[in-house]
Design an enzyme around this catalytic site. Structure first.
Site, PDB file in Angstrom:
ATOM      1  N   ALA A  24       0.726  -1.230   0.178  1.00  0.00           N
ATOM      2  CA  ALA A  24       0.063   0.051  -0.090  1.00  0.00           C
ATOM      3  C   ALA A  24       0.922   1.302  -0.024  1.00  0.00           C
ATOM      4  CB  ALA A  24      -0.940  -0.092   1.120  1.00  0.00           C
ATOM      5  N   THR A  28       0.703   5.588  -1.588  1.00  0.00           N
ATOM      6  CA  THR A  28      -0.011   6.680  -0.902  1.00  0.00           C
ATOM      7  C   THR A  28       0.609   7.871  -1.530  1.00  0.00           C
ATOM      8  OG1 THR A  28       2.295   6.530   0.443  1.00  0.00           O
ATOM      9  CG2 THR A  28       0.214   5.405   1.375  1.00  0.00           C
ATOM     10  N   PRO A  33      -4.736   6.070   1.002  1.00  0.00           N
ATOM     11  CA  PRO A  33      -4.025   5.841   2.310  1.00  0.00           C
ATOM     12  C   PRO A  33      -3.757   4.434   2.330  1.00  0.00           C
ATOM     13  CG  PRO A  33      -6.611   6.492   2.365  1.00  0.00           C
ATOM     14  CD  PRO A  33      -6.198   6.497   1.105  1.00  0.00           C
ATOM     15  N   ASP A  34      -2.815   4.121   3.153  1.00  0.00           N
ATOM     16  CA  ASP A  34      -2.463   2.476   3.151  1.00  0.00           C
ATOM     17  C   ASP A  34      -3.154   2.243   4.634  1.00  0.00           C
ATOM     18  OD1 ASP A  34      -1.046   3.703   5.490  1.00  0.00           O
ATOM     19  OD2 ASP A  34       1.088   3.200   4.956  1.00  0.00           O
ATOM     20  N   PHE A  35      -2.622   1.268   5.165  1.00  0.00           N
ATOM     21  CA  PHE A  35      -3.589   0.644   6.343  1.00  0.00           C
ATOM     22  C   PHE A  35      -2.778   1.095   7.716  1.00  0.00           C
ATOM     23  CE2 PHE A  35      -6.025  -3.090   4.473  1.00  0.00           C
ATOM     24  CZ  PHE A  35      -6.879  -2.244   3.911  1.00  0.00           C
ATOM     25  N   ARG A  36      -1.297   1.118   7.688  1.00  0.00           N
ATOM     26  CA  ARG A  36      -0.775   0.899   8.939  1.00  0.00           C
ATOM     27  C   ARG A  36      -0.067   2.404   9.355  1.00  0.00           C
ATOM     28  NH1 ARG A  36      -1.118  -4.004   7.143  1.00  0.00           N
ATOM     29  NH2 ARG A  36      -2.121  -5.453   8.703  1.00  0.00           N
ATOM     30  N   GLN A 103       0.617  -6.266  -3.430  1.00  0.00           N
ATOM     31  CA  GLN A 103      -0.355  -6.550  -2.424  1.00  0.00           C
ATOM     32  C   GLN A 103      -1.640  -5.326  -2.927  1.00  0.00           C
ATOM     33  OE1 GLN A 103       1.145  -7.499   1.460  1.00  0.00           O
ATOM     34  NE2 GLN A 103       2.769  -6.385   0.292  1.00  0.00           N
ATOM     35  N   ASN A 104      -1.390  -4.727  -3.748  1.00  0.00           N
ATOM     36  CA  ASN A 104      -2.393  -3.460  -3.799  1.00  0.00           C
ATOM     37  C   ASN A 104      -3.649  -3.940  -4.582  1.00  0.00           C
ATOM     38  OD1 ASN A 104      -0.783  -2.071  -2.234  1.00  0.00           O
ATOM     39  ND2 ASN A 104       0.022  -0.728  -3.852  1.00  0.00           N
ATOM     40  N   ILE A 105      -4.463  -3.412  -4.611  1.00  0.00           N
ATOM     41  CA  ILE A 105      -5.758  -3.740  -5.444  1.00  0.00           C
ATOM     42  C   ILE A 105      -6.350  -2.571  -6.263  1.00  0.00           C
ATOM     43  CG2 ILE A 105      -6.472  -5.451  -3.852  1.00  0.00           C
ATOM     44  CD1 ILE A 105      -8.474  -3.365  -2.378  1.00  0.00           C
ATOM     45  N   ASP A 106      -5.462  -1.600  -6.448  1.00  0.00           N
ATOM     46  CA  ASP A 106      -5.793  -0.495  -7.093  1.00  0.00           C
ATOM     47  C   ASP A 106      -5.621  -0.184  -8.595  1.00  0.00           C
ATOM     48  OD1 ASP A 106      -2.951   0.225  -7.222  1.00  0.00           O
ATOM     49  OD2 ASP A 106      -3.137   1.338  -5.512  1.00  0.00           O
ATOM     50  N   HIS A 121      -3.781  -9.840  -4.040  1.00  0.00           N
ATOM     51  CA  HIS A 121      -4.995  -9.616  -3.502  1.00  0.00           C
ATOM     52  C   HIS A 121      -6.107  -9.219  -4.261  1.00  0.00           C
ATOM     53  CE1 HIS A 121      -2.588  -9.081   0.573  1.00  0.00           C
ATOM     54  NE2 HIS A 121      -2.725 -10.425   0.277  1.00  0.00           N
ATOM     55  N   CYS A 150     -26.574  -8.265 -10.108  1.00  0.00           N
ATOM     56  CA  CYS A 150     -26.275  -8.305 -11.505  1.00  0.00           C
ATOM     57  C   CYS A 150     -27.490  -8.128 -12.449  1.00  0.00           C
ATOM     58  CB  CYS A 150     -26.073 -10.101 -11.860  1.00  0.00           C
ATOM     59  SG  CYS A 150     -25.706 -10.679 -13.260  1.00  0.00           S
ATOM     60  N   ASN A 214      11.175   1.665   2.369  1.00  0.00           N
ATOM     61  CA  ASN A 214      10.025   1.815   3.084  1.00  0.00           C
ATOM     62  C   ASN A 214      10.058   2.993   3.993  1.00  0.00           C
ATOM     63  OD1 ASN A 214       7.467   0.272   3.310  1.00  0.00           O
ATOM     64  ND2 ASN A 214       8.000   0.239   5.308  1.00  0.00           N
TER      65      ASN A 214
HETATM   66  P1  NAD Z   1       0.507  -1.474   5.364  1.00  0.00           P
HETATM   67  O1  NAD Z   1      -0.428  -0.184   5.297  1.00  0.00           O
HETATM   68  O2  NAD Z   1       0.492  -2.668   6.231  1.00  0.00           O
HETATM   69  O3  NAD Z   1       1.834  -0.991   5.201  1.00  0.00           O
HETATM   70  C1  NAD Z   1       2.459   0.316   4.443  1.00  0.00           C
HETATM   71  C2  NAD Z   1       3.872   0.255   4.451  1.00  0.00           C
HETATM   72  O4  NAD Z   1       4.097   1.205   3.630  1.00  0.00           O
HETATM   73  C3  NAD Z   1       4.043   1.082   5.956  1.00  0.00           C
HETATM   74  O5  NAD Z   1       5.439   0.462   6.400  1.00  0.00           O
HETATM   75  C4  NAD Z   1       4.335   2.441   5.676  1.00  0.00           C
HETATM   76  O6  NAD Z   1       5.250   3.064   6.723  1.00  0.00           O
HETATM   77  C5  NAD Z   1       4.967   2.445   4.171  1.00  0.00           C
HETATM   78  N1  NAD Z   1       4.608   3.640   3.369  1.00  0.00           N
HETATM   79  C6  NAD Z   1       3.743   4.562   3.298  1.00  0.00           C
HETATM   80  N2  NAD Z   1       3.910   5.296   2.527  1.00  0.00           N
HETATM   81  C7  NAD Z   1       5.228   5.119   1.892  1.00  0.00           C
HETATM   82  C8  NAD Z   1       5.820   5.856   0.845  1.00  0.00           C
HETATM   83  N3  NAD Z   1       5.415   6.881   0.214  1.00  0.00           N
HETATM   84  N4  NAD Z   1       7.165   5.042   0.487  1.00  0.00           N
HETATM   85  C9  NAD Z   1       7.530   4.157   1.336  1.00  0.00           C
HETATM   86  N5  NAD Z   1       6.630   3.565   2.115  1.00  0.00           N
HETATM   87  C10 NAD Z   1       5.619   4.189   2.290  1.00  0.00           C
HETATM   88  O7  NAD Z   1       0.389  -2.010   3.542  1.00  0.00           O
HETATM   89  P2  NAD Z   1       0.573  -3.426   3.171  1.00  0.00           P
HETATM   90  O8  NAD Z   1       1.731  -3.880   3.776  1.00  0.00           O
HETATM   91  O9  NAD Z   1       0.393  -3.292   1.681  1.00  0.00           O
HETATM   92  O10 NAD Z   1      -0.510  -4.473   3.808  1.00  0.00           O
HETATM   93  C11 NAD Z   1      -1.795  -3.944   3.729  1.00  0.00           C
HETATM   94  C12 NAD Z   1      -2.971  -4.648   3.049  1.00  0.00           C
HETATM   95  O11 NAD Z   1      -3.924  -3.694   2.736  1.00  0.00           O
HETATM   96  C13 NAD Z   1      -2.578  -5.309   1.569  1.00  0.00           C
HETATM   97  O12 NAD Z   1      -3.070  -6.330   1.689  1.00  0.00           O
HETATM   98  C14 NAD Z   1      -3.058  -4.301   0.463  1.00  0.00           C
HETATM   99  O13 NAD Z   1      -3.918  -5.331  -0.360  1.00  0.00           O
HETATM  100  C15 NAD Z   1      -4.283  -3.522   1.268  1.00  0.00           C
HETATM  101  N6  NAD Z   1      -4.216  -2.330   0.859  1.00  0.00           N
HETATM  102  C16 NAD Z   1      -4.008  -1.744  -0.529  1.00  0.00           C
HETATM  103  C17 NAD Z   1      -4.261  -0.464  -0.914  1.00  0.00           C
HETATM  104  C18 NAD Z   1      -4.163  -0.299  -2.380  1.00  0.00           C
HETATM  105  O14 NAD Z   1      -4.432  -0.972  -3.068  1.00  0.00           O
HETATM  106  N7  NAD Z   1      -3.681   0.992  -2.638  1.00  0.00           N
HETATM  107  C19 NAD Z   1      -4.369   0.478  -0.012  1.00  0.00           C
HETATM  108  C20 NAD Z   1      -4.553   0.408   1.415  1.00  0.00           C
HETATM  109  C21 NAD Z   1      -4.434  -1.132   1.615  1.00  0.00           C
END
Ligand code: NAD
Length: 239
Positions: A24, A28, A33-36, A103-106, A121, A150, A214
């Site tokens: 994720a 960003t 937004p990411d999750f964590r 892992q992204n779905i976008d 994912h 549908c 990261n």
């Molecule tokens: P996560 O939210 O667990 O971790 C994201 C990591 O990326 C964090 O360590 C964060 O500090 C870091 N980060 C944030 N912005 C950054 C940047 N600009 N450059 C470098 N690092 C950066 O995400 P994850 O590990 O992908 O796991 C979460 C799950 O959430 C995945 O399975 C994913 O499918 C899903 N998800 C996907 C999206 C998307 O498709 N864009 C968005 C949110 C969550």
């Protein structure tokens, strides 16, 4: 930082089977937004934690509530690829990079022009009727209300996204493992490496250089040949 970028450049110059494994954090800088992270979805307040809402059980039991959250928080339709997505597509075109595993779905890697993208994912861009299998695009989901139905058979439509408690697609995992196993360089970027089994796939890497880009530490920093703590779009544009 300049020294690390230079080291990254040198490593890249020595390799011609580069694979990228991301999460994720790659998107960003495109405004998703990411999750964590502190401003990630896990720090917002909902009736249920996002991990619960995005689970298979919750989807089955509270499908309408699932879709309320999903339409609001998972569909970022205006988002555009950033410098990281674009650089990866460029490396693929040059023949240097063999696969993106995300892992992204976008869908932003494909929007940037990447061809070999293994989506562990799934993708919000694909949606299927659970009864007849008819395909629906993301606009259909966004413009529907409640549980999308549908047009052909009235069945419920489910996003082609791997929810918590659901298994990964066998073919996608096999191809991702193959790519990682054959790589001479694995770049891991924008992922907390907290979501399994996806994060476990990097254990198949046997190549020369493991690079981690990261914001913040990950559990694999000690294993890497190079760790860059920074924004991936900024780092990749400097390469
Ligand atoms: P996560 O939210 O667990 O971790 C994201 C990591 O990326 C964090 O360590 C964060 O500090 C870091 N980060 C944030 N912005 C950054 C940047 N600009 N450059 C470098 N690092 C950066 O995400 P994850 O590990 O992908 O796991 C979460 C799950 O959430 C995945 O399975 C994913 O499918 C899903 N998800 C996907 C999206 C998307 O498709 N864009 C968005 C949110 C969550």
């Amino acid at each position: 930082m300049d020294e690390k970028i230079e080291k990254f450049r040198q490593m890249l110059a020595e390799c011609n089977n580069v694979v990228f494994f991301g999460g994720a954090g790659v998107s960003t800088e495109s405004g998703i937004p990411d999750f964590r992270s502190v401003d990630g979805l896990y720090h917002e307040q909902y009736d249920y934690p996002p991990e619960t809402i995005l689970s298979h059980t919750f989807y089955r039991r509270n499908t309408e509530e699932f879709y309320r959250f999903y339409r609001n928080k998972m569909l970022y339709l205006g988002a555009k690829p950033n410098a990281a997505h674009k650089k990866l597509a460029e490396w693929e075109q040059q023949g240097k990079l063999k696969a993106v595993i995300t892992q992204n779905i976008d869908g932003l890697h494909q929007a940037a022009g990447s061809k070999v993208v293994w989506e562990l994912h799934g993708s919000v861009l694909r949606n299927y009727c659970e009864s007849c299998g008819a395909f629906y695009d993301v606009d259909y989901i966004r413009n529907s209300e409640g549980v999308p139905k549908c047009e052909k058979c009235g069945g419920s439509i489910k996003p082609d996204v791997v929810l918590y408690e659901e298994g990964l697609d066998d073919h996608v995992v096999t191809e991702a493992v193959k790519a990682i196993r054959n790589a001479d360089m694995l770049i891991i970027g924008g992922t907390s490496l907290a979501v399994y089994p996806a994060a476990g796939l990097i254990d198949y890497f046997r190549g020369k250089y493991l690079v981690l880009v990261n914001k913040g530490a990950t559990s694999r920093d000690a294993q890497a040949d190079l760790v860059i703590d920074g924004k991936i779009g900024e780092v990749f544009s400097a390469l």
